[in-house]
Design a protein around this motif. Structure first.
Motif, PDB file in Angstrom:
ATOM      1  N   CYS A  26       2.749 -13.678   6.610  1.00  0.00           N
ATOM      2  CA  CYS A  26       3.947 -13.194   5.917  1.00  0.00           C
ATOM      3  C   CYS A  26       4.316 -14.216   4.846  1.00  0.00           C
ATOM      4  CB  CYS A  26       5.097 -13.053   6.925  1.00  0.00           C
ATOM      5  SG  CYS A  26       6.710 -12.756   6.157  1.00  0.00           S
ATOM      6  N   CYS A  29       8.393 -12.190   1.446  1.00  0.00           N
ATOM      7  CA  CYS A  29       8.628 -11.566   0.129  1.00  0.00           C
ATOM      8  C   CYS A  29      10.014 -10.944   0.042  1.00  0.00           C
ATOM      9  CB  CYS A  29       7.556 -10.520  -0.165  1.00  0.00           C
ATOM     10  SG  CYS A  29       7.822  -8.942   0.687  1.00  0.00           S
ATOM     11  N   CYS A  32      11.159  -6.962   4.073  1.00  0.00           N
ATOM     12  CA  CYS A  32      11.502  -6.638   5.468  1.00  0.00           C
ATOM     13  C   CYS A  32      12.935  -7.005   5.840  1.00  0.00           C
ATOM     14  CB  CYS A  32      10.549  -7.358   6.421  1.00  0.00           C
ATOM     15  SG  CYS A  32       8.906  -6.682   6.366  1.00  0.00           S
ATOM     16  N   CYS A  46       3.221  -3.919   3.358  1.00  0.00           N
ATOM     17  CA  CYS A  46       2.881  -5.340   3.237  1.00  0.00           C
ATOM     18  C   CYS A  46       1.431  -5.489   2.778  1.00  0.00           C
ATOM     19  CB  CYS A  46       3.070  -6.024   4.577  1.00  0.00           C
ATOM     20  SG  CYS A  46       2.735  -7.783   4.468  1.00  0.00           S
TER      21      CYS A  46
HETATM   22  S1  SF4 Z   1       6.436  -7.082   3.598  1.00  0.00           S
HETATM   23 FE1  SF4 Z   1       7.487  -8.105   5.314  1.00  0.00          FE
HETATM   24  S2  SF4 Z   1       5.801  -8.978   6.530  1.00  0.00           S
HETATM   25 FE2  SF4 Z   1       4.977  -8.552   4.477  1.00  0.00          FE
HETATM   26  S3  SF4 Z   1       5.266 -10.450   3.328  1.00  0.00           S
HETATM   27 FE3  SF4 Z   1       7.050  -9.164   2.924  1.00  0.00          FE
HETATM   28  S4  SF4 Z   1       8.591  -9.881   4.425  1.00  0.00           S
HETATM   29 FE4  SF4 Z   1       6.567 -10.593   5.149  1.00  0.00          FE
END
Ligand code: SF4
Ligand SMILES: Cc1cc2nc3c(=O)[nH]c(=O)nc-3n(C[C@H](O)[C@H](O)[C@H](O)COP(=O)(O)OP(=O)(O)OC[C@H]3O[C@@H](n4cnc5c(N)ncnc54)[C@H](O)[C@@H]3O)c2cc1C
Ligand code: SF4
Length: 419
Positions: A26, A29, A32, A46
């Motif tokens: 992870c 980003c 989530c 993701c």
């Molecule tokens: S989508 Fe969710 S699991 Fe994937 S990098 Fe972003 S925060 Fe992390």
């Protein structure tokens, strides 16, 4: 800064969100952490679930990058590439501030109603907080680098709730991969026109590790306010009084070469040059010249052209320079790279380092005989692709098929490396 635009949030770190991830990777980003839709849906987009490039590249460009074109394999698809700097650099930006000017102009010209990006955490030069910037001052405050994992996409929640129709997102490759997939897969952002500016990104770090790393790079970590790995084989660290401390890569302590200090996500990253952005703005393919702040621009889509046009008159533009060839330069490092990716417990010394004076001689020598301009970008892309391929192969072998884009194997074969 008002509360509707400046987001004060609790964004999950990779460690905290580990349990949710099927593979533990992870990059925080930010998607989530959004509460306007279920986190389970965000995770489906993701990039660690879907892999790098591949289908996403095909959807954006109508085809995947050619495996017969060595330049496209490294730099991704482009409509135009050149180097440039702003005639009047933006103070406080990372280089000349091309990204910040483009964002400001896009807002002035009403191409977008808001900019999803980052601002510095108050009082901290290197840490970030996500922002939906909705006026010129807020957009101006997004300038400058934050060399830590950053939840850029979190501010899409505000943009969605406020019903914004046209948004500019400035992000690293992991942000733009996930964003493009999410916008297509789910209805929430489908009505939003999203323009994207990408930064090249590599060797990012978790903010919990940053102070430890900076202390080992700089003799004065408390006064450091800018840091970049440069094309002259040195780290340049600018201090609050304007002094620039230059540390040759060779003179860093051995413990900074331990792959465990970087997030697994960034060691499994295969899109250094942000190939799904409408326009990528970096510096790595531009020559480093005294008193200049040349940047490297890769225009990828018609939207990227539109963004560039907004600042065209403000740019001094130059053709790319440098020789493409860097094969022997990369080849000389491959054995060491592969060995260092093996997961065996190895002791990394905190004291072993090449003295600064000798490091400067080595860096100076490589600056003369080593690759420059696009040759340096070629070298840097290949070095990191090789490093990350073996990181995944040794530490996440079950993800090798899913994560690694097909051009990486072709590049490894160029160096006769085992798959
Ligand atoms: S989508 Fe969710 S699991 Fe994937 S990098 Fe972003 S925060 Fe992390
Ligand atoms: C960890 C990291 C590694 C990088 N490595 C390279 C490299 O190897 N080669 C290269 O050419 N370029 C690299 N860059 C990009 C480079 O440092 C500049 O951001 C880029 O060249 C734009 O310069 P500018 O003057 O136009 O930026 P500015 O006008 O100052 O704008 C920079 C924009 O990037 C955003 N930004 C800053 N940090 C992050 C982050 N962590 N995640 C998402 N967005 C962010 C800012 O908020 C701002 O909107 C890296 C950036 C980061 C964060
Ligand atoms: S190195 Fe890759 S995974 Fe890590 S922050 Fe940058 S783009 Fe995202």
């Amino acid at each position: 800064m008002n509360n509707t635009t400046m987001t004060s949030i609790k964004v999950a770190t990779p460690e905290q969100s580990h349990k949710q991830r099927e593979n533990g990777l992870c990059s925080s980003c930010g998607l989530c952490s959004i509460q306007a839709w279920p986190a389970e849906q965000s995770i489906q987009s993701c990039f660690f679930k879907n892999g790098w490039l591949g289908e996403r590249e095909k959807k954006l460009f109508g085809r995947e990058r050619s495996l017969d074109d060595p330049v496209e394999m490294r730099f991704g698809m482009t409509l135009d590439r050149f180097t440039a700097q702003l005639k009047s650099p933006v103070p406080g930006s990372q280089w000349s501030g091309i990204i910040t000017r483009m964002a400001l102009r896009a807002f002035e010209e009403k191409l977008v109603d808001g900019v999803v990006s980052l601002q510095h955490t108050p009082g901290h030069h290197f840490f970030s907080q996500p922002v939906l910037a909705k006026n010129l001052d807020e957009i101006y405050a997004t300038r400058g680098n934050k060399p830590v994992l950053s939840p850029v996409l979190y501010s899409l929640e505000s943009a969605y709730r406020q019903g914004l129709k046209k948004v500019l997102v400035i992000g690293a490759a992991c942000h733009l991969h996930t964003l493009r997939d999410f916008q297509e897969r789910f209805e929430y952002l489908r009505e939003m026109e999203i323009l994207t500016i990408g930064i090249p990104c590599v060797d990012n770090v978790a903010r919990s590790k940053w102070p430890w790393i900076l202390e080992r790079m700089s003799q004065s970590p408390d006064t450091a306010c800018f840091m970049e790995f440069m094309q002259d084989f040195r780290i340049h660290i600018r201090h609050k009084n304007g002094r620039i401390e230059k540390v040759p890569f060779f003179s860093l302590p051995e413990e900074l070469s331990n792959p465990n200090i970087f997030p697994s996500a960034c060691m499994s990253c295969f899109d250094y040059l942000n190939s799904l952005a409408d326009i990528t703005v970096g510096y790595i393919g531009a020559e480093l010249l005294p008193e200049q702040k040349r940047q490297w621009i890769l225009v990828r889509t018609e939207t990227g052209r539109k963004l560039l046009k907004l600042i065209e008159a403000e740019l001094e533009r130059f053709p790319e320079t440098g020789k493409w060839e860097c094969h022997s330069f990369v080849q000389n490092t491959t054995k060491r790279i592969i060995e260092s990716m093996k997961p065996e417990e190895k002791e990394y010394s905190s004291t072993s380092r090449i003295p600064l004076w000798l490091g400067h001689i080595l860096a100076g020598l490589l600056g003369i005989i080593g690759p420059k301009g696009i040759g340096f970008a070629h070298y840097s892309v290949d070095f990191h692709l090789i490093r990350h391929y073996y990181y995944v192969k040794f530490r996440h072998p079950e993800l090798l098929e899913k994560l690694v884009p097909r051009h990486v194997r072709v590049i490894l074969e160029e160096y006769s490396l085992p798959l």
